[in-house]
Design an enzyme around this catalytic site. Structure first.
Site, PDB file in Angstrom:
ATOM      1  N   CYS A   1     -10.893 -12.290  33.253  1.00  0.00           N
ATOM      2  CA  CYS A   1      -9.564 -12.906  33.263  1.00  0.00           C
ATOM      3  C   CYS A   1      -9.345 -13.756  32.027  1.00  0.00           C
ATOM      4  O   CYS A   1      -8.240 -13.788  31.476  1.00  0.00           O
ATOM      5  CB  CYS A   1      -9.363 -13.735  34.524  1.00  0.00           C
ATOM      6  SG  CYS A   1      -9.121 -12.720  35.999  1.00  0.00           S
TER       7      CYS A   1
ATOM      8  N   GLU B   1      -5.362 -14.040  38.598  1.00  0.00           N
ATOM      9  CA  GLU B   1      -4.849 -14.276  37.258  1.00  0.00           C
ATOM     10  C   GLU B   1      -4.350 -12.986  36.617  1.00  0.00           C
ATOM     11  O   GLU B   1      -3.281 -12.966  35.995  1.00  0.00           O
ATOM     12  CB  GLU B   1      -5.940 -14.901  36.360  1.00  0.00           C
ATOM     13  CG  GLU B   1      -6.453 -16.229  36.851  1.00  0.00           C
ATOM     14  CD  GLU B   1      -7.655 -16.141  37.795  1.00  0.00           C
ATOM     15  OE1 GLU B   1      -8.443 -17.100  37.795  1.00  0.00           O
ATOM     16  OE2 GLU B   1      -7.802 -15.133  38.528  1.00  0.00           O
TER      17      GLU B   1
ATOM     18  N   GLU C   1      -8.876  -7.764  47.107  1.00  0.00           N
ATOM     19  CA  GLU C   1     -10.218  -7.182  47.136  1.00  0.00           C
ATOM     20  C   GLU C   1     -10.194  -5.742  47.621  1.00  0.00           C
ATOM     21  O   GLU C   1      -9.247  -5.302  48.280  1.00  0.00           O
ATOM     22  CB  GLU C   1     -11.122  -8.008  48.054  1.00  0.00           C
ATOM     23  CG  GLU C   1     -11.392  -9.388  47.514  1.00  0.00           C
ATOM     24  CD  GLU C   1     -12.323 -10.199  48.391  1.00  0.00           C
ATOM     25  OE1 GLU C   1     -12.743 -11.273  47.923  1.00  0.00           O
ATOM     26  OE2 GLU C   1     -12.632  -9.801  49.537  1.00  0.00           O
TER      27      GLU C   1
ATOM     28  N   CYS D   1     -12.528 -16.122  35.806  1.00  0.00           N
ATOM     29  CA  CYS D   1     -13.751 -15.398  35.451  1.00  0.00           C
ATOM     30  C   CYS D   1     -13.653 -14.931  34.001  1.00  0.00           C
ATOM     31  O   CYS D   1     -12.603 -15.038  33.357  1.00  0.00           O
ATOM     32  CB  CYS D   1     -13.957 -14.203  36.389  1.00  0.00           C
ATOM     33  SG  CYS D   1     -12.823 -12.822  36.100  1.00  0.00           S
TER      34      CYS D   1
ATOM     35  N   ASN E   1      -5.479 -12.710  44.491  1.00  0.00           N
ATOM     36  CA  ASN E   1      -6.569 -11.748  44.389  1.00  0.00           C
ATOM     37  C   ASN E   1      -6.424 -10.694  45.494  1.00  0.00           C
ATOM     38  O   ASN E   1      -5.964 -10.981  46.595  1.00  0.00           O
ATOM     39  CB  ASN E   1      -7.941 -12.425  44.425  1.00  0.00           C
ATOM     40  CG  ASN E   1      -8.205 -13.271  45.647  1.00  0.00           C
ATOM     41  OD1 ASN E   1      -7.339 -14.016  46.119  1.00  0.00           O
ATOM     42  ND2 ASN E   1      -9.416 -13.195  46.176  1.00  0.00           N
TER      43      ASN E   1
ATOM     44  N   CYS F   1      -8.417  -9.858  40.241  1.00  0.00           N
ATOM     45  CA  CYS F   1      -8.268 -11.308  40.370  1.00  0.00           C
ATOM     46  C   CYS F   1      -6.800 -11.717  40.327  1.00  0.00           C
ATOM     47  O   CYS F   1      -5.962 -11.035  39.747  1.00  0.00           O
ATOM     48  CB  CYS F   1      -9.009 -12.005  39.237  1.00  0.00           C
ATOM     49  SG  CYS F   1     -10.779 -11.676  39.188  1.00  0.00           S
TER      50      CYS F   1
END
Length: 130
Positions: free
Chosen positions: A89, A53, A42, A86, A40, A51
């Protein structure tokens, strides 16, 4: 699959998570046996955060992978509870990976496996639209 688990755990260390402090690593195992990882990343404008993934999938695509090439996805965190992808994703994983195993791991050695259809039942699938 163990190579993907190891790659996801290693990728987690590269996460850039100064705001949430929640580091995530992911790896995709391709049908040809290669493994592509991501973490990830940010951003101060949270909507621009990506993210692990999605990083792994998009990195694999940028290296030539296409839908149908994906065999498995691994997500690694240091959370006490195993952490599934999430919603955003899950949609990306469905579109590119299909109904593959998704393995959740943490640094405590816990592991749980799902199929994508379990994580995203009744998925939006453009291949079924017409």
């Amino acid at each position: 699959m163990e190579s993907a688990v190891d790659a996801a755990i290693r990728a987690r260390e590269n996460a850039f998570a100064p705001f949430s402090k929640f580091k995530v690593g992911a790896a995709v195992l391709l049908r040809n046996g290669s493994v592509v990882s991501g973490c990830n990343v940010e951003n101060a404008s949270y909507g621009l955060t990506i993210c692990a993934e999605r990083v792994a999938v998009f990195k694999a695509v940028s290296e030539g992978a296409r839908p149908g090439d994906f065999a498995c996805v691994v997500v690694a965190t240091d959370a006490a509870a195993l952490t599934p992808p999430c919603g955003a994703c899950r949609q990306i994983l469905w579109e590119f990976c299909g109904d593959v195993p998704v393995v959740l791991v943490n640094l405590r050695g816990e592991r749980r496996e799902f199929l994508m259809k379990q994580l995203l039942p009744e998925a939006f699938d453009v291949s079924n639209l017409g």
